[in-house]
Design an enzyme around this catalytic site. Structure first.
Site, PDB file in Angstrom:
ATOM      1  N   TRP A 100       0.382  -4.978   4.746  1.00 51.12           N
ATOM      2  CA  TRP A 100       0.787  -6.355   4.416  1.00 51.12           C
ATOM      3  C   TRP A 100       2.302  -6.520   4.490  1.00 51.12           C
ATOM      4  CZ3 TRP A 100      -3.021  -9.215   5.382  1.00 51.12           C
ATOM      5  CH2 TRP A 100      -4.322  -8.876   5.004  1.00 51.12           C
ATOM      6  N   ASP A 167       5.298 -10.041  -3.143  1.00 50.64           N
ATOM      7  CA  ASP A 167       3.902 -10.336  -2.821  1.00 50.64           C
ATOM      8  C   ASP A 167       3.044  -9.626  -3.865  1.00 50.64           C
ATOM      9  OD1 ASP A 167       1.331 -10.476  -1.832  1.00 50.64           O
ATOM     10  OD2 ASP A 167       1.796  -9.625   0.136  1.00 50.64           O
ATOM     11  N   LYS A 191      -7.772 -12.258  -4.464  1.00 56.00           N
ATOM     12  CA  LYS A 191      -7.782 -10.864  -4.880  1.00 56.00           C
ATOM     13  C   LYS A 191      -7.968 -10.727  -6.391  1.00 56.00           C
ATOM     14  CE  LYS A 191      -7.007  -9.319  -0.694  1.00 56.00           C
ATOM     15  NZ  LYS A 191      -5.714  -9.523  -0.095  1.00 56.00           N
TER      16      LYS A 191
END
Ligand SMILES: *Cc1c(COP(=O)(O)O)cnc(C)c1O
Length: 354
Positions: A100, A167, A191
């Site tokens: 990511w 993030d 998530k």
């Protein structure tokens, strides 16, 4: 039968959230209308949006500290781009701790110079780089607090004198941190907060307005702040369900309470991984994630047996990401300690058989 859902995302949510969300689909606040057919400008939904925004700040302990919470669309993946669009004038630092962050770096390079302050790519991201240097004069430093695919988590955040962007898609609301050390936090809902379709962005307003480029409205944080996160039609269902999850979290005692449970779950599973000779952990022990535990079988020949056993036990979503292989047990907030117990029982049963 309700499965034990260890899926990495979209994720398990509390049963009562599923129940309340489905009731609102049929009849929203006794209005005789479904949540997904009412106007987002109507009083009832505006209240939901406001509640969701204020709950996010309250849970993070950021009320009255110059932050705004937004619920945007486009996933965390669009934030990779928006962060750079809104903040990157000349150079930014990125800590590369997984797939990511790698993607975030790729987007940021479209807008300016990216300095990788550290990377664990050399070991397929099984650890968090330490002791790296943060150069002076960065527009911001970007971190990924939890690496969903590789199962590593930042335990310490660097001392710095720059704007800090993080993030937190896969560990938002899971552990206590001084959230005021961050200037911008973003997290895709699916998530640890709600269904797919919305992204929480928490942003300190005074970091905005410093780049010289023109920013298209939909990508401009200021536009979304000025319109109270309703510049265009928000994903009403995802925002509502995220609000329900945050209410649930607040009721059970907020982040301190869930952190305790998350630690218990992680300890239970990791001690089984470490003690059981049939399994081998993937991530460096010091950097292990309390959210996503990655592990392998020491003998690949046991794969069919193990797979059949956990499926038989009602477990879902245990396969590892294709870039790591093996297994990944995602233990997000709503996954119960009992579910982890079921997995651990299957693992110790494997040892007796193997
Ligand atoms: C899943 C994930 C993303 C991507 O999220 P989308 O909402 O699918 O764009 C980004 N960062 C992290 C850490 C993730 O786990």
């Amino acid at each position: 039968m309700k499965k034990h859902n260890f899926s990495a995302g979209p994720c398990v949510l509390p049963q009562e959230v599923f129940l309340k969300a489905s009731e609102a689909i049929m009849d929203f606040n006794g209005s005789g209308l479904s949540l997904i057919e009412v106007s987002h400008r109507g009083k009832d939904f505006v209240e939901v949006m406001e509640k969701a925004r204020s709950l996010a700040l309250e849970l993070l302990g950021l009320e009255g500290k110059g932050y705004k919470a937004l619920f945007l669309q486009g996933g965390a993946s669009l934030e990779f781009l928006m962060v750079a669009y809104n903040l990157l004038e000349t150079q930014a630092g990125y800590l590369n701790t997984g797939a990511w962050s790698d993607k975030a770096i790729k987007e940021a390079r479209l807008f300016g110079e990216v300095i990788e302050v550290g990377s664990s790519k050399d070991e397929n991201f099984n650890y968090i780089p330490k002791g790296y240097n943060i150069p002076k004069g960065l527009d911001y430093l970007h971190l990924t607090s939890n690496n969903t695919i590789f199962g590593t988590q930042l335990k310490k955040f660097p001392k710095h004198d720059t704007v800090l962007v993080c993030d937190m898609s896969s560990d938002i609301f899971s552990r206590q941190l001084d959230f005021s050390q961050f200037d911008l936090i973003y997290a895709g809902a699916q998530k640890n907060m709600g269904p797919a379709g919305t992204t929480l962005v928490v942003i300190k307003e005074d970091i905005l307005g410093k780049v010289s480029r023109k920013i298209p409205s939909m990508l401009d944080y200021k536009v979304h702040i000025n319109k109270d996160s309703m510049f265009n039609t928000p994903s009403v269902f995802a925002v509502y369900t995220s609000m329900l999850t945050m209410e649930w979290l607040k009721e059970i005692g907020g982040i301190p309470a869930i952190e305790e449970i998350n630690e218990k779950k992680a300890r239970l599973l990791y001690s089984e991984i470490d003690l059981n000779p049939v399994f081998d952990g993937f991530a460096n022990k010091d950097d292990r994630s309390n959210m996503n535990a990655t592990f392998n079988l020491t003998d690949e020949k046991l794969k069919d047996t193990f797979d059949a056993m956990w499926k038989e036990a009602g477990i879902n979503g245990l396969n590892g990401h294709r870039s790591v292989g093996g297994y990944r047990a995602s233990m997000y907030n709503a996954l119960s300690l009992e579910s982890v117990g079921v997995l651990v029982d299957v693992m110790s049963e494997m040892e007796r058989k193997g």
